[in-house]
Design a protein around this motif. Structure first.
Motif, PDB file in Angstrom:
ATOM      1  N   MET A  75      31.484 -17.569  23.904  1.00 31.10           N
ATOM      2  CA  MET A  75      32.831 -18.093  23.669  1.00 31.10           C
ATOM      3  C   MET A  75      33.296 -17.796  22.251  1.00 31.10           C
ATOM      4  SD  MET A  75      32.780 -21.798  25.608  1.00 31.10           S
ATOM      5  CE  MET A  75      33.141 -21.934  27.353  1.00 31.10           C
ATOM      6  N   VAL A  76      32.436 -18.061  21.294  1.00 32.98           N
ATOM      7  CA  VAL A  76      32.806 -17.868  19.895  1.00 32.98           C
ATOM      8  C   VAL A  76      33.030 -16.384  19.609  1.00 32.98           C
ATOM      9  CG1 VAL A  76      31.941 -18.042  17.526  1.00 32.98           C
ATOM     10  CG2 VAL A  76      31.724 -19.984  19.085  1.00 32.98           C
ATOM     11  N   HIS A  77      32.165 -15.536  20.161  1.00 32.59           N
ATOM     12  CA  HIS A  77      32.337 -14.100  19.955  1.00 32.59           C
ATOM     13  C   HIS A  77      33.674 -13.635  20.528  1.00 32.59           C
ATOM     14  CE1 HIS A  77      31.078  -9.885  19.474  1.00 32.59           C
ATOM     15  NE2 HIS A  77      31.732  -9.696  20.615  1.00 32.59           N
ATOM     16  N   ARG A  78      34.003 -14.091  21.733  1.00 27.76           N
ATOM     17  CA  ARG A  78      35.273 -13.673  22.352  1.00 27.76           C
ATOM     18  C   ARG A  78      36.457 -14.208  21.553  1.00 27.76           C
ATOM     19  NH1 ARG A  78      37.836 -11.696  26.858  1.00 27.76           N
ATOM     20  NH2 ARG A  78      39.661 -12.866  27.590  1.00 27.76           N
ATOM     21  N   LEU A  79      36.376 -15.449  21.100  1.00 29.28           N
ATOM     22  CA  LEU A  79      37.471 -16.003  20.313  1.00 29.28           C
ATOM     23  C   LEU A  79      37.702 -15.195  19.038  1.00 29.28           C
ATOM     24  CD1 LEU A  79      36.741 -19.794  20.793  1.00 29.28           C
ATOM     25  CD2 LEU A  79      38.911 -18.652  21.353  1.00 29.28           C
ATOM     26  N   ALA A  80      36.624 -14.788  18.397  1.00 28.13           N
ATOM     27  CA  ALA A  80      36.757 -14.017  17.163  1.00 28.13           C
ATOM     28  C   ALA A  80      37.140 -12.570  17.436  1.00 28.13           C
ATOM     29  CB  ALA A  80      35.442 -14.081  16.375  1.00 28.13           C
ATOM     30  N   GLU A  81      36.479 -11.936  18.408  1.00 27.47           N
ATOM     31  CA  GLU A  81      36.672 -10.509  18.658  1.00 27.47           C
ATOM     32  C   GLU A  81      37.964 -10.223  19.399  1.00 27.47           C
ATOM     33  OE1 GLU A  81      35.742  -6.430  18.716  1.00 27.47           O
ATOM     34  OE2 GLU A  81      34.619  -8.013  17.711  1.00 27.47           O
ATOM     35  N   THR A  82      38.225 -10.975  20.474  1.00 28.93           N
ATOM     36  CA  THR A  82      39.383 -10.694  21.333  1.00 28.93           C
ATOM     37  C   THR A  82      40.643 -11.399  20.866  1.00 28.93           C
ATOM     38  OG1 THR A  82      37.907 -10.385  23.227  1.00 28.93           O
ATOM     39  CG2 THR A  82      40.236 -10.795  23.718  1.00 28.93           C
ATOM     40  N   HIS A  83      40.497 -12.644  20.423  1.00 32.58           N
ATOM     41  CA  HIS A  83      41.671 -13.437  20.060  1.00 32.58           C
ATOM     42  C   HIS A  83      41.909 -13.506  18.556  1.00 32.58           C
ATOM     43  CE1 HIS A  83      42.279 -14.647  24.194  1.00 32.58           C
ATOM     44  NE2 HIS A  83      41.020 -15.028  24.283  1.00 32.58           N
ATOM     45  N   GLY A  84      41.020 -12.962  17.765  1.00 30.53           N
ATOM     46  CA  GLY A  84      41.250 -12.890  16.325  1.00 30.53           C
ATOM     47  C   GLY A  84      41.136 -14.203  15.580  1.00 30.53           C
ATOM     48  N   VAL A  85      40.448 -15.190  16.167  1.00 31.23           N
ATOM     49  CA  VAL A  85      40.296 -16.488  15.497  1.00 31.23           C
ATOM     50  C   VAL A  85      39.292 -16.352  14.355  1.00 31.23           C
ATOM     51  CG1 VAL A  85      39.683 -18.915  15.775  1.00 31.23           C
ATOM     52  CG2 VAL A  85      40.826 -17.692  17.642  1.00 31.23           C
ATOM     53  N   ARG A  86      39.635 -16.896  13.211  1.00 29.08           N
ATOM     54  CA  ARG A  86      38.761 -16.819  12.039  1.00 29.08           C
ATOM     55  C   ARG A  86      38.378 -18.193  11.496  1.00 29.08           C
ATOM     56  NH1 ARG A  86      38.451 -12.771  14.120  1.00 29.08           N
ATOM     57  NH2 ARG A  86      38.694 -10.637  13.323  1.00 29.08           N
ATOM     58  N   GLN A  87      38.832 -19.256  12.191  1.00 25.06           N
ATOM     59  CA  GLN A  87      38.532 -20.615  11.749  1.00 25.06           C
ATOM     60  C   GLN A  87      38.041 -21.435  12.934  1.00 25.06           C
ATOM     61  OE1 GLN A  87      41.309 -21.926   8.265  1.00 25.06           O
ATOM     62  NE2 GLN A  87      42.613 -21.514  10.020  1.00 25.06           N
ATOM     63  N   PHE A  88      36.970 -22.190  12.707  1.00 21.83           N
ATOM     64  CA  PHE A  88      36.359 -22.960  13.783  1.00 21.83           C
ATOM     65  C   PHE A  88      36.019 -24.361  13.296  1.00 21.83           C
ATOM     66  CE2 PHE A  88      35.925 -18.652  15.061  1.00 21.83           C
ATOM     67  CZ  PHE A  88      35.852 -18.641  16.440  1.00 21.83           C
ATOM     68  N   LEU A  89      36.292 -25.348  14.148  1.00 21.16           N
ATOM     69  CA  LEU A  89      35.908 -26.737  13.918  1.00 21.16           C
ATOM     70  C   LEU A  89      34.949 -27.108  15.035  1.00 21.16           C
ATOM     71  CD1 LEU A  89      36.224 -29.478  12.456  1.00 21.16           C
ATOM     72  CD2 LEU A  89      38.225 -29.910  13.919  1.00 21.16           C
TER      73      LEU A  89
END
Length: 281
Positions: A75-89
């Motif tokens: 999930m985290v990889h997809r959020l960062a790689e596909t959706h460009g998310v750079r911040q996580f809580l």
């Protein structure tokens, strides 16, 4: 330097931990039982006793725990790689287990920023493993409880690490099934309301829709140790995503959530937990 508060434990910017807290090792804790099922070493007799009882009833519990950890990585990889998310809580972080969430994010982009939140005092003893950020990124660890999000959302370490004008992914991995609907939904909604448009919710939670008898047995073992478990149906799980835009493939059992990303072994049977990612419009 940001002013220290009693709730700020550690950040890689140099905050110092408070005096040693009571670790309550005589009582089983969900995070330490999970650590035991994962084959970790940060657990105690009370945790291992519950874990062994669960395993006696359900030998596949170790594979299910591994599957739950692996889907977080995907999930985290997809959020960062596909959706460009750079911040996580990440709320309900648990015992550090390599790779930790920030390591997955920062492999995609070293500038990733992560705040870890947990209420288990023993995690403090190992929290430096959560603070090995790249020089370009940043991590923080804050004492907090999902049931009281206002307390940690207002912590200076959170504001000092995350930019609330930019999308943030809220990750709740294997935590809401320890809370009833009445206890879980309001705080999850409160956190989502505090996040900007374009933010995400990544959520996993146990279900009795599959291997129902084993889940009932496992829940009973946890209950005997004073730990409530609330396994949810698919419809009950989907309630957490009301008002959000579900990412592909929607709500599925976690071993079916983007298995092509290849993180972790495939269980010998369906993993009794749902997972999904949703975007805040």
């Amino acid at each position: 330097m940001t002013e220290q508060t009693p709730d700020t434990w550690l950040t890689d910017a140099g905050f110092e931990p408070p005096p040693q807290a009571d670790l309550r090792t005589d009582r089983a804790h969900p995070a330490r039982i999970y650590d035991y099922l994962l084959g970790g070493k940060t657990n105690f007799p009370a945790d291992r006793e519950v874990g062994d009882r669960v395993l006696a009833d359900w030998p596949g519990a170790r594979a299910a725990a591994t599957s739950a950890r692996a889907v977080m990585h995907r999930m985290v990889h997809r959020l960062a790689e596909t959706h460009g998310v750079r911040q996580f809580l990440d709320v309900g972080t648990g015992i550090p287990t390599t790779p930790n969430l920030h390591e997955v994010v920062q492999r995609v982009d070293p500038v990733g920023r992560v705040v870890y939140v947990d209420n288990d005092p023993i995690v403090l003893a190992h929290s430096r493993a959560l603070l090995t950020s790249t020089p370009e990124g940043r991590t923080a660890y804050v004492e907090g409880d999902l049931r009281d999000p206002g307390k940690f959302l207002n912590d200076p370490a959170v504001a000092g690490t995350l930019d609330f004008s930019q999308p943030i992914a809220l990750t709740l991995i294997n935590i809401v099934h320890f809370l009833s609907d009445e206890a879980a939904h309001p705080p999850v909604r409160e956190i989502l309301d505090a996040l900007p448009s374009g933010s995400f919710l990544a959520l996993t939670a146990g279900t009795s829709d599959v291997t129902s008898e084993r889940i009932r047995q496992g829940s009973r073992r946890y209950a005997e140790a004073g730990v409530e478990v609330h396994a949810r149906s698919r419809a009950e799980f989907e309630r957490f995503f009301e008002g959000l835009e579900l990412d592909d493939p929607g709500v599925v059992l976690i071993n079916h959530w983007h298995p092509e990303l290849g993180e972790g072994p495939t269980p010998g049977e369906e993993t009794p937990a749902y997972g999904a990612v949703g975007r805040k419009p």
